[in-house]
Scaffold this motif. Structure first.
Motif, short mmCIF file in Angstrom:
data_model
loop_
_atom_site.label_atom_id
_atom_site.label_comp_id
_atom_site.label_asym_id
_atom_site.label_seq_id
_atom_site.Cartn_x
_atom_site.Cartn_y
_atom_site.Cartn_z
N ALA A 1 -22.89 6.81 -48.13
CA ALA A 1 -21.72 5.86 -47.41
C ALA A 1 -20.84 6.47 -48.19
CB ALA A 1 -21.83 4.60 -47.34
N HIS A 2 -19.50 6.77 -48.12
CA HIS A 2 -18.53 7.21 -48.80
C HIS A 2 -17.13 6.36 -48.59
CE1 HIS A 2 -15.42 10.33 -50.36
NE2 HIS A 2 -15.63 9.26 -51.45
N ILE A 3 -16.97 5.20 -50.08
CA ILE A 3 -16.18 4.56 -49.62
C ILE A 3 -14.77 5.19 -50.68
CG2 ILE A 3 -15.72 2.22 -50.64
CD1 ILE A 3 -17.97 2.81 -48.29
N LEU A 4 -14.18 4.16 -49.59
CA LEU A 4 -12.46 5.56 -50.98
C LEU A 4 -11.64 4.25 -51.18
CD1 LEU A 4 -10.24 6.96 -51.75
CD2 LEU A 4 -8.99 6.74 -49.35
N VAL A 5 -11.51 3.54 -52.33
CA VAL A 5 -11.47 2.16 -53.27
C VAL A 5 -9.55 2.93 -53.79
CG1 VAL A 5 -11.38 0.92 -55.00
CG2 VAL A 5 -13.18 1.34 -54.27
N VAL A 6 -8.54 1.83 -52.95
CA VAL A 6 -7.11 2.07 -53.19
C VAL A 6 -6.65 1.12 -53.79
CG1 VAL A 6 -5.10 2.67 -52.41
CG2 VAL A 6 -7.61 3.56 -51.40
N GLY B 1 -25.14 1.97 -54.60
CA GLY B 1 -26.48 3.61 -53.53
C GLY B 1 -25.15 3.99 -52.77
N LEU B 2 -23.39 3.96 -53.19
CA LEU B 2 -22.60 4.43 -52.53
C LEU B 2 -22.26 5.27 -53.19
CD1 LEU B 2 -20.84 0.53 -51.46
CD2 LEU B 2 -22.27 2.29 -49.49
N LEU C 1 -15.16 4.51 -45.12
CA LEU C 1 -14.80 2.99 -44.83
C LEU C 1 -13.64 2.80 -46.25
CD1 LEU C 1 -16.06 -0.26 -44.98
CD2 LEU C 1 -14.88 0.00 -46.94
N VAL C 2 -12.82 2.44 -46.27
CA VAL C 2 -10.97 2.14 -47.44
C VAL C 2 -11.05 1.08 -47.79
CG1 VAL C 2 -9.04 1.92 -48.09
CG2 VAL C 2 -10.07 4.22 -46.49
N VAL C 3 -11.50 0.28 -49.27
CA VAL C 3 -10.98 -0.87 -50.02
C VAL C 3 -9.94 -0.68 -50.42
CG1 VAL C 3 -11.85 -2.61 -51.86
CG2 VAL C 3 -13.08 -0.61 -50.13
N LEU C 4 -9.02 -1.58 -49.90
CA LEU C 4 -7.90 -1.67 -49.33
C LEU C 4 -6.73 -2.34 -49.85
CD1 LEU C 4 -5.10 0.72 -48.89
CD2 LEU C 4 -4.42 -0.49 -46.56
#
Length: 240
Positions: free
Chosen positions: A5-10, A28-29, A51-54
């Motif tokens: 799974a692709h996570i975007l950390v902002v 594993g991400l 998913l975005v961690v914002l």
């Protein structure tokens, strides 16, 4: 759950970005980072993100405004907010705007990982199909909810956009109609976690869902508040 799974950390703090990138990758991400809203929007246009961690406190356009923009674009992309400890107002507003969960700073990376996995499981579960027959379309008080496509249609035939959290909560209600559900039960059914002290996220999600369904906040008839008990979905639900 897809281990890639692709996570975007902002986050504008480089140390936090690097820490989370390393930590989440070890579990594993796949992780991409962005330092502000402009970079976030560019990356979302260029690649698929799960998913975005914002962070809410960003330079330029802040996290609350970015959350609003994503939801106004009818995006159901899951959002986990990072909020400053004690900033309850921003946290509540963020949830009202459509964020799926939050983690206050300073945070334990393991807690953030657990929240990310819970949201991803919820989204994956909805995509795989609910406990009801795959493709089931349910009706209640003129509304129609397609559990496969996650489409909610009003009695007037208008499509109503739902965030991942709103859909999960409505799915719980339509699968348990005319039954009092406590906040702990709703959190467990919809999010896969138990409530923490003073956790108001379910109350906020219910408030948002009422607005989506046109249920009067001052005198709700569809989702009733049960004093000391939780919430009751009053409608009769039938398969279309």
């Amino acid at each position: 759950m897809d281990t890639q799974a692709h996570i975007l950390v902002v986050d504008d703090d480089r140390e936090i970005r690097d820490l989370l990138a390393r930590f989440l990758a070890r579990h594993g991400l796949r992780v991409t980072t962005a330092r502000d809203g402009a970079e976030m929007m560019r990356l979302l246009d260029e690649r698929r993100v799960d998913l975005v961690v914002l962070d809410l406190m960003l330079p330029g356009e802040d996290g609350l405004s970015l959350t609003r923009r994503l939801r106004e674009a009818r995006s159901s992309l899951p959002i986990v907010m990072l909020t400053a400890m004690g900033e309850d107002t921003d946290r509540i507003v963020g949830l009202e705007m459509g964020a799926d969960d939050y983690v206050p700073k300073p945070f334990n990376p393991r807690e953030l990982l657990a929240r990310i996995k819970a949201v991803l499981r919820r989204v994956q579960s909805a995509a795989d199909g609910p406990a009801l027959p795959h493709g089931a379309r349910l009706r209640f008080q003129g509304w129609s909810l397609d559990l496969a496509t996650r489409d909610l249609t009003s009695p007037d035939g208008i499509m109503v956009a739902l965030s991942a959290g709103e859909f999960s909560l409505l799915q719980v209600f339509v699968e348990h109609p005319r039954r009092v559900l406590s906040r702990d039960q709703l959190l467990d059914f919809a999010r896969g976690r138990t409530a923490v002290p003073f956790d108001r996220s379910i109350d906020i999600q219910v408030s948002r869902l009422r607005r989506r369904l046109g249920d009067d906040a001052k005198d709700p008839q569809l989702i009733k508040t049960v004093r000391g008990g939780g919430y009751l979905f009053t409608a009769e639900v039938e398969k279309a």
